[in-house]
Enzyme design. Structure first.
Site, PDB file in Angstrom:
ATOM      1  N   ASP A 163      -2.335 -10.661  -2.576  1.00  0.00           N
ATOM      2  CA  ASP A 163      -2.975 -10.139  -1.364  1.00  0.00           C
ATOM      3  C   ASP A 163      -4.415  -9.770  -1.735  1.00  0.00           C
ATOM      4  OD1 ASP A 163      -2.000  -8.639   1.472  1.00  0.00           O
ATOM      5  OD2 ASP A 163      -3.763  -7.741   0.510  1.00  0.00           O
ATOM      6  N   HIS A 197      -6.170  -7.354  -0.896  1.00  0.00           N
ATOM      7  CA  HIS A 197      -6.351  -5.912  -1.150  1.00  0.00           C
ATOM      8  C   HIS A 197      -5.548  -5.495  -2.382  1.00  0.00           C
ATOM      9  CE1 HIS A 197      -6.827  -6.455   3.287  1.00  0.00           C
ATOM     10  NE2 HIS A 197      -7.880  -5.684   3.077  1.00  0.00           N
ATOM     11  N   ASP A 226      -4.455 -12.804   3.107  1.00  0.00           N
ATOM     12  CA  ASP A 226      -5.729 -12.345   3.669  1.00  0.00           C
ATOM     13  C   ASP A 226      -6.923 -12.653   2.773  1.00  0.00           C
ATOM     14  OD1 ASP A 226      -4.638 -10.530   1.904  1.00  0.00           O
ATOM     15  OD2 ASP A 226      -4.625  -8.837   3.302  1.00  0.00           O
ATOM     16  N   HIS A 234       0.822  -1.227   0.000  1.00  0.00           N
ATOM     17  CA  HIS A 234       0.000   0.000   0.000  1.00  0.00           C
ATOM     18  C   HIS A 234       0.850   1.269   0.000  1.00  0.00           C
ATOM     19  CE1 HIS A 234      -3.678  -2.208   0.348  1.00  0.00           C
ATOM     20  NE2 HIS A 234      -3.354  -2.739   1.514  1.00  0.00           N
TER      21      HIS A 234
HETATM   22 ZN   LIG Z   1      -4.105  -7.205   2.377  1.00  0.00          ZN
END
Ligand SMILES: [Zn+2]
Length: 337
Positions: free
Chosen positions: A159, A161, A246, A122
């Site tokens: 991931d 996200h 995740d 991120h």
């Molecule tokens: Zn994540």
């Protein structure tokens, strides 16, 4: 043999009561220890040099994080906090990716797994966010390209996200293919299917969003039917996996249902792909917030990177078929599918 990078600094990046905490690393290392660190040599990575960081981050961001840590720490945003020791942790996490890339491109190991925190995907060029300080995978990719002789690097981000930071950093680059499989809608809200990158990087960002409830069929299908054909066509010198866990069915922060055996198949698919195109694999740990599921999944990843049978083929479910149609319609990829 593979190389597993870890460092005690990862345990000292104290985020308090937070899903991204040192217990994640403790859980992983306990499971690997029980398994006897299969096929792994262990080492501590070097600190990232400032030049390694500033290839992908603004000097002001590097300075700001260093100063905040030196002052005892604090909050960078709502969910991103640092303490004094976070500086060392972040340098080791980024340094592992860069050093891992170097070792792999020298042919020193079959694969490198960077089992460090904080995670990175991120973190944008000028902004730390989402539990991430420096973008480890991006530092590794940039180091491979600038200092280790690589001409093309593929980053697969599985991931759950979207890796907005990695996408932003390489948005305009033609020498990094960034592919993200992520749940949508979900934090951070970026990663639209129609975003292919910009300028010279047009076509070099492949966003593969999947709906809540997606599992192995979707994640495995995206690798088999999108990532593999693109990689066979583009021939990267290095495969980097931004490996968050995740999307696991047990994870508390998202709604996907990937199981242990799916991570095995996803890893095996990448291992076979790397072997076919002659590209080694660098794995950077990202998210994964159910410690038990995370630890099992990391062990499975390592075991599959060491070796095993090719994974069974999966058919393209509708969201995968849609992605294939979308990507193969892009001028950049017309001849790859
Ligand atoms: Zn994540």
């Amino acid at each position: 043999m593979g190389l597993y990078f870890h460092h005690p600094a990862s345990l000292l990046h104290d985020t308090g009561p937070h899903p991204e905490n040192a217990g994640r690393i403790r859980a992983i290392e306990a499971v690997l220890e029980d398994a006897g660190w299969p096929g792994l040599e262990r080492a501590e990575p070097p600190r990232a040099e400032r030049e390694w960081l500033t290839r992908v981050h603004g000097a002001a961001l590097v300075d700001a994080i260093e100063e905040l840590c030196a002052a005892g720490g604090g909050a960078i945003d709502f969910d991103t906090v640092v303490v004094e020791a976070s500086w060392e942790a972040s340098l080791r996490a980024a340094g592992a990716a860069a050093e891992g890339a170097r070792l792999l491109l020298e042919g020193a190991h079959g694969f490198v797994f960077c089992g460090l925190r904080p995670p990175g995907h991120h973190a944008e060029s000028n902004r730390a966010m989402g539990f991430c300080l420096f973008n480890n995978a991006a530092v590794g990719a940039a180091h491979a390209l600038a200092a280790c002789g690589a001409e093309r690097v593929l980053i697969l981000d599985w991931d759950v996200h979207h890796g907005n930071g990695t996408a932003e950093i390489f948005d305009r680059r033609a020498d990094v293919l960034y592919v993200s499989i992520h749940q949508s809608p979900l934090y951070p809200g970026t990663g639209a299917a129609g975003d292919f990158g910009s300028g010279p990087g047009d076509g070099m960002t492949l966003n593969l969003p999947v709906p809540p409830g997606a599992g192995g069929e979707e994640f495995r299908g995206m690798i088999e039917h999108v990532v593999a054909p693109a990689a066979r066509s583009w021939r990267p010198d290095l495969l980097i996996i931004s490996a968050g866990y995740d999307a696991h069915a047990g994870d508390p922060l998202a709604n996907c249902v990937v199981e242990d055996h799916d991570y095995a198949a996803m890893t095996a698919a990448m291992r076979e792909l790397g072997s076919e195109i002659g590209a080694p694999i660098l794995v950077c740990l990202e998210g994964g917030y159910d410690p038990a599921a995370l630890a099992r999944s990391v062990l499975i990843t390592v075991e599959e990177l060491v070796g095993g049978p090719p994974p069974p083929s999966v058919s393209a479910v509708p969201v995968v078929a849609d992605a294939v149609a979308r990507v193969s319609a892009h001028e950049r990829w017309r001849s790859a599918f």
